[in-house]
Write a protein that holds these residues in place. Sequence first.
Motif, PDB file in Angstrom:
ATOM      1  N   ILE A   1       0.851  -1.192   0.000  1.00  0.00           N
ATOM      2  CA  ILE A   1       0.000   0.000   0.000  1.00  0.00           C
ATOM      3  C   ILE A   1       0.884   1.237   0.000  1.00  0.00           C
ATOM      4  O   ILE A   1       1.575   1.530   0.972  1.00  0.00           O
ATOM      5  CB  ILE A   1      -0.928   0.006   1.237  1.00  0.00           C
ATOM      6  CG1 ILE A   1      -1.757  -1.283   1.275  1.00  0.00           C
ATOM      7  CG2 ILE A   1      -1.826   1.232   1.205  1.00  0.00           C
ATOM      8  CD1 ILE A   1      -2.576  -1.440   2.543  1.00  0.00           C
ATOM      9  N   PHE A   2       0.864   1.956  -1.108  1.00  0.00           N
ATOM     10  CA  PHE A   2       1.638   3.190  -1.272  1.00  0.00           C
ATOM     11  C   PHE A   2       0.692   4.367  -1.030  1.00  0.00           C
ATOM     12  O   PHE A   2      -0.333   4.498  -1.703  1.00  0.00           O
ATOM     13  CB  PHE A   2       2.207   3.290  -2.686  1.00  0.00           C
ATOM     14  CG  PHE A   2       3.395   2.404  -2.939  1.00  0.00           C
ATOM     15  CD1 PHE A   2       4.571   2.929  -3.451  1.00  0.00           C
ATOM     16  CD2 PHE A   2       3.338   1.040  -2.682  1.00  0.00           C
ATOM     17  CE1 PHE A   2       5.668   2.120  -3.680  1.00  0.00           C
ATOM     18  CE2 PHE A   2       4.423   0.217  -2.922  1.00  0.00           C
ATOM     19  CZ  PHE A   2       5.602   0.754  -3.417  1.00  0.00           C
TER      20      PHE A   2
ATOM     21  N   ALA B   1       5.378  10.462   2.566  1.00  0.00           N
ATOM     22  CA  ALA B   1       5.273   9.191   1.844  1.00  0.00           C
ATOM     23  C   ALA B   1       5.195   8.045   2.842  1.00  0.00           C
ATOM     24  O   ALA B   1       5.907   8.021   3.844  1.00  0.00           O
ATOM     25  CB  ALA B   1       6.483   9.008   0.918  1.00  0.00           C
ATOM     26  N   TYR B   2       4.325   7.073   2.544  1.00  0.00           N
ATOM     27  CA  TYR B   2       4.156   5.903   3.407  1.00  0.00           C
ATOM     28  C   TYR B   2       4.032   4.657   2.537  1.00  0.00           C
ATOM     29  O   TYR B   2       3.402   4.691   1.465  1.00  0.00           O
ATOM     30  CB  TYR B   2       2.892   6.016   4.268  1.00  0.00           C
ATOM     31  CG  TYR B   2       2.812   7.244   5.131  1.00  0.00           C
ATOM     32  CD1 TYR B   2       3.261   7.230   6.447  1.00  0.00           C
ATOM     33  CD2 TYR B   2       2.299   8.442   4.636  1.00  0.00           C
ATOM     34  CE1 TYR B   2       3.186   8.364   7.250  1.00  0.00           C
ATOM     35  CE2 TYR B   2       2.225   9.582   5.409  1.00  0.00           C
ATOM     36  CZ  TYR B   2       2.665   9.535   6.721  1.00  0.00           C
ATOM     37  OH  TYR B   2       2.591  10.662   7.504  1.00  0.00           O
ATOM     38  N   VAL B   3       4.639   3.572   2.997  1.00  0.00           N
ATOM     39  CA  VAL B   3       4.428   2.259   2.384  1.00  0.00           C
ATOM     40  C   VAL B   3       4.006   1.322   3.502  1.00  0.00           C
ATOM     41  O   VAL B   3       4.720   1.173   4.500  1.00  0.00           O
ATOM     42  CB  VAL B   3       5.691   1.737   1.679  1.00  0.00           C
ATOM     43  CG1 VAL B   3       5.463   0.313   1.185  1.00  0.00           C
ATOM     44  CG2 VAL B   3       6.071   2.642   0.515  1.00  0.00           C
ATOM     45  N   ASN B   4       2.828   0.719   3.327  1.00  0.00           N
ATOM     46  CA  ASN B   4       2.249  -0.137   4.376  1.00  0.00           C
ATOM     47  C   ASN B   4       2.214   0.586   5.721  1.00  0.00           C
ATOM     48  O   ASN B   4       2.567   0.027   6.765  1.00  0.00           O
ATOM     49  CB  ASN B   4       3.015  -1.460   4.484  1.00  0.00           C
ATOM     50  CG  ASN B   4       2.736  -2.368   3.297  1.00  0.00           C
ATOM     51  OD1 ASN B   4       1.940  -2.030   2.434  1.00  0.00           O
ATOM     52  ND2 ASN B   4       3.374  -3.512   3.258  1.00  0.00           N
ATOM     53  N   ASP B   5       1.818   1.871   5.646  1.00  0.00           N
ATOM     54  CA  ASP B   5       1.660   2.730   6.826  1.00  0.00           C
ATOM     55  C   ASP B   5       2.955   3.003   7.571  1.00  0.00           C
ATOM     56  O   ASP B   5       2.931   3.465   8.714  1.00  0.00           O
ATOM     57  CB  ASP B   5       0.629   2.150   7.795  1.00  0.00           C
ATOM     58  CG  ASP B   5      -0.793   2.365   7.298  1.00  0.00           C
ATOM     59  OD1 ASP B   5      -1.016   3.358   6.577  1.00  0.00           O
ATOM     60  OD2 ASP B   5      -1.670   1.540   7.607  1.00  0.00           O
TER      61      ASP B   5
ATOM     62  N   MET C   1      10.263   5.342  -2.118  1.00  0.00           N
ATOM     63  CA  MET C   1       8.954   5.132  -2.740  1.00  0.00           C
ATOM     64  C   MET C   1       9.080   5.126  -4.261  1.00  0.00           C
ATOM     65  O   MET C   1       8.482   4.274  -4.948  1.00  0.00           O
ATOM     66  CB  MET C   1       7.986   6.228  -2.294  1.00  0.00           C
ATOM     67  CG  MET C   1       6.642   6.188  -3.002  1.00  0.00           C
ATOM     68  SD  MET C   1       5.483   7.444  -2.386  1.00  0.00           S
ATOM     69  CE  MET C   1       4.673   6.517  -1.078  1.00  0.00           C
ATOM     70  N   ARG C   2       9.896   6.040  -4.790  1.00  0.00           N
ATOM     71  CA  ARG C   2      10.076   6.112  -6.243  1.00  0.00           C
ATOM     72  C   ARG C   2      10.774   4.858  -6.775  1.00  0.00           C
ATOM     73  O   ARG C   2      10.387   4.303  -7.817  1.00  0.00           O
ATOM     74  CB  ARG C   2      10.886   7.360  -6.603  1.00  0.00           C
ATOM     75  CG  ARG C   2      11.033   7.571  -8.119  1.00  0.00           C
ATOM     76  CD  ARG C   2      11.881   8.790  -8.432  1.00  0.00           C
ATOM     77  NE  ARG C   2      11.352   9.981  -7.792  1.00  0.00           N
ATOM     78  CZ  ARG C   2      11.967  10.665  -6.844  1.00  0.00           C
ATOM     79  NH1 ARG C   2      13.169  10.273  -6.414  1.00  0.00           N
ATOM     80  NH2 ARG C   2      11.428  11.735  -6.313  1.00  0.00           N
ATOM     81  N   GLN C   3      11.819   4.402  -6.056  1.00  0.00           N
ATOM     82  CA  GLN C   3      12.532   3.207  -6.500  1.00  0.00           C
ATOM     83  C   GLN C   3      11.616   1.985  -6.528  1.00  0.00           C
ATOM     84  O   GLN C   3      11.635   1.207  -7.490  1.00  0.00           O
ATOM     85  CB  GLN C   3      13.721   2.938  -5.570  1.00  0.00           C
ATOM     86  CG  GLN C   3      14.850   3.944  -5.700  1.00  0.00           C
ATOM     87  CD  GLN C   3      15.942   3.704  -4.666  1.00  0.00           C
ATOM     88  OE1 GLN C   3      15.714   3.124  -3.615  1.00  0.00           O
ATOM     89  NE2 GLN C   3      17.143   4.160  -4.968  1.00  0.00           N
TER      90      GLN C   3
END
Length: 557
Positions: free
Chosen positions: A92-93, A105-109, A117-119
């Motif tokens: 989840i982005f 920016a968050y990934v998996n909260d 995030m970009r990579q």
Amino acid sequence: MLVQLSIRDIVLIERLDLAFEAGLSVLTGETGAGKSILLDSLSLALGGRGDGGLVRHGLDKGQVTAVFDVAANHAARVLLRDNGIDDDGDLIFRRQQSADGRTKAYVNDQPVSVQLMRQAGQLLVEIHGQHDDRALIDTNAHRILLDAFAGLQDEALAVAELYRKWRDAERAAKAHRAKVEAAAREADYLRASVEELETLSPQDGEEDQLADRRAVMQKSERIAGDIAEASEFLNGNASPVPLIASLVRRLERKSHEAPGLLEETVQLLDSALDNLSNAQMEVESALRRTEFDPRELERVEERLFALRAAGRKYSVLVSDLPALAEKMVADLADLDAGEEKLSILDKAVGEARALFDHAAKSLSAKRHNAADALAAAVMAELPALKLERARFMVELTTDAEAATADGIDTVEFHVQTNPGTRPGPIMKVASGGELSRFLLALKVALADRGSAPTLVFDEIDTGVGGAVADAIGQRLKRLSSKVQVLSVTHAPQVAARASTHLLISKGPSEEAADKIATRVARMQPEHRTEEIARMLAGASITDEARAAAAKLLSGDH
């Protein structure tokens, strides 16, 4: 693949939740309806550049969330795990955009950097348009695509590892050579220092032990001095014992002459002599029990002085002298065995270089074979895309003296758009429309190799006729059997081949009637005919357009 996209308060979008499926999904709608907003939102969720202007007017912030379902061993999951991000379940982005330009920016909260995030996003989604074809802009990506086409990724990784080992061996030899040369310049000093330190033989913790011993002995020295003074008084030439003993004898002789006069005095003096005798013995015993030895104190102080003098000489703490001695011995050993060790290291460099050269040449030969095959596969797609007079070439230059971790090859895609024109790099020679069609042909030739699991094509059918649009639609459909494909299109021939059709439109805002908002609706089969007829005919939809649309949807074209 991308399974869900949720957008809140971005430009004209108030609240939008889109579900995506595998296969080919198309997004259609009139110009200005907001198709670009969707792509800008997706790009934002993938780590794209933020902009305060994306936030709906009058609000403080907007947000985009993209949810992905990919395999457990997917490169994006590996990247996130390597960076300490929990990757259980869907990925989840989520990106928050503030009106003042700041983003979160968050990934998996879990908070992440925009760079991470970009990579990760680049491993999940590729967005291609007429003016943003990353696969064609970066020539390094050309080599990666060629390796993916030929299934050479593992060999390329092996070559990169051999290159690293070769360069590591070179650095080790270079560092040792510099070390030996530096040691040789100060060989005499080094030998004298080693000899001095070996003679001194400093031990770990010795300074503290000696200092403690000296303190004890100095204290004992002061106590022993007082005891020795008492001993001298009781036992020396000035001792009162002989004088008192003589006095007692005289008084004893006189006591017979005067009975009852001196007996008690004599008795007391006898007791005093007994006590003095006991005191003499106790003083001698106490003197023997003191540990003070002047010679030992002298030896301890001399040792401390020698150690501290060495520390000052070599500009190190006394506690570091043992380590310094070991280092100097090792340096001297390197000097004495320098040429032999250099020979061994140089041999290791040669062996590592030979292994790299062999692997790089083998990889290069396979790349040359694959280059022709890739060019032929792309060329096979060009006629249907109305590029039948064009040529696609994989220019592969090999230079063993310009080796890198990628091997000894430079790969670049060249094209010739018309006979008689000079071939050149694809980004310089092809127009925007041609570039998009070359990219599509390349993606079809690669199928799912070297590709992100989701491909987004932004109006790559712009400016092409019906036959070319139909060919583009066919290839997008074929491509969607391998990877998820999303296409923003104005071509009815492309829209008709979609398994999912999303219609983008503008209408009154739910918050206020005087405001405009973008909406996206998933079209049911019975409504698709009308939308495709609109795409064919424009504002005035005719029965002929509806019939043509039905024919396109039936696949009879």
